[in-house]
Design an enzyme around this catalytic site. Structure first.
Site, short mmCIF file in Angstrom:
data_model
loop_
_atom_site.label_atom_id
_atom_site.label_comp_id
_atom_site.label_asym_id
_atom_site.label_seq_id
_atom_site.Cartn_x
_atom_site.Cartn_y
_atom_site.Cartn_z
N ASP A 63 -0.50 4.51 0.68
CA ASP A 63 -0.80 5.89 2.15
C ASP A 63 -0.27 4.86 3.59
O ASP A 63 -1.08 4.36 3.05
CB ASP A 63 -2.11 6.69 2.28
N ASP A 120 0.86 -1.44 -0.20
CA ASP A 120 -0.01 0.25 0.15
C ASP A 120 0.82 0.90 -0.20
O ASP A 120 2.32 0.96 0.04
CB ASP A 120 -0.82 0.23 1.34
#
Length: 259
Positions: free
Chosen positions: A15, A13
């Site tokens: 953020d 991922d």
């Protein structure tokens, strides 16, 4: 599954794992550099459908992280691929930004508000009442409803912002039609990403900061899962969930030596 399984491909991922509010998380640069040094297969995944791959690569570079465009996979790209597989060269009314409209154009979709085959909802910072009203009326007339991701809110320095899932709920309340969500936690997002780089679930790991998207989608896709504690999920919250990540680490820095 052994904790010492050989991991050939890394999905991560963005953020909360690599960056937080525009700043690189300590260890992220070293993690990316190690992937390249060891010639590992990898992709950075994000539910953010606002930006194109080029945009996101430039934003990460501004944070001091070097990620080539072709190593970024967004919910917008996954949505375009899904729609192209389901109904090639069809049409859509789109609420979204350049990341989404570009992805649909690239698969040959026509963007229109006249009898479209689909209404496609993505994230934007300028949701308009007029556009939402148009979407509702088109769905009432039979357009199929797709949304890039179910995230109800997004982060900003000032606090939470309404995101795709919140606007989708508004449209669903008005029409009675629930969208099909493409992005995490739909494991389809991971499978499309792995197909793109010819990866196999048996030797792929997912690193995320959210139990309800990254970890559950990773488990359902059959991946080795790592939860980092630099984003949305606190260690004390893990026990709330009926499933567990394979590994819980403080940050991406703790994974560098696994590569």
């Amino acid at each position: 599954m052994s904790t010492e399984m050989k991991i050939d491909t890394w999905l991560t991922d963005m953020d909360g794992v690599l960056v937080r509010e525009g700043d690189a998380i300590p260890g992220a640069a070293e993690f990316l550099a190690r992937l390249i040094e060891k010639d590992r297969n990898f992709l950075v995944l994000t539910n953010n459908s606002i930006f194109t791959q080029r945009d996101l690569s430039a934003r990460l570079a501004h944070s001091g992280l070097q990620v080539p465009e072709n190593r970024i996979w967004t919910s917008a790209i996954a949505t375009g691929q899904f729609l192209n597989d389901q109904a090639p060269n069809a049409s859509a009314f789109v609420i979204g930004e350049a990341g989404l409209t570009t992805a649909l154009h690239e698969v040959g979709y026509t963007l229109t508000n006249t009898a479209p085959d689909f209404v496609v909802l993505g994230e934007t910072r300028t949701y308009s009442f007029e556009a939402i009203t148009t979407a509702i009326r088109l769905i009432e007339k039979g357009a199929r409803f797709i949304a890039t991701n179910p995230d109800a809110t997004g982060p900003s320095p000032e606090g939470s912002l309404p995101a795709t899932g919140s606007v989708a709920a508004l449209i669903t309340k008005a029409t009675g039609v629930t969208p099909y969500f493409i992005g995490k936690p739909n494991p389809m997002m991971f499978r499309s990403a792995m197909n793109q780089i010819e990866a196999h679930s048996e030797s792929t790991a997912m690193i995320g900061d959210r139990m309800d998207t990254d970890v559950i989608a990773g488990i359902e896709a059959g991946l080795e899962t790592f939860l980092v504690l630099t984003g949305s999920t606190a260690k004390s919250e893990i026990e709330r969930f009926p499933y567990r990540p394979k590994h819980v680490v403080n940050s991406i820095a703790d994974i560098v030596d696994r590569i």
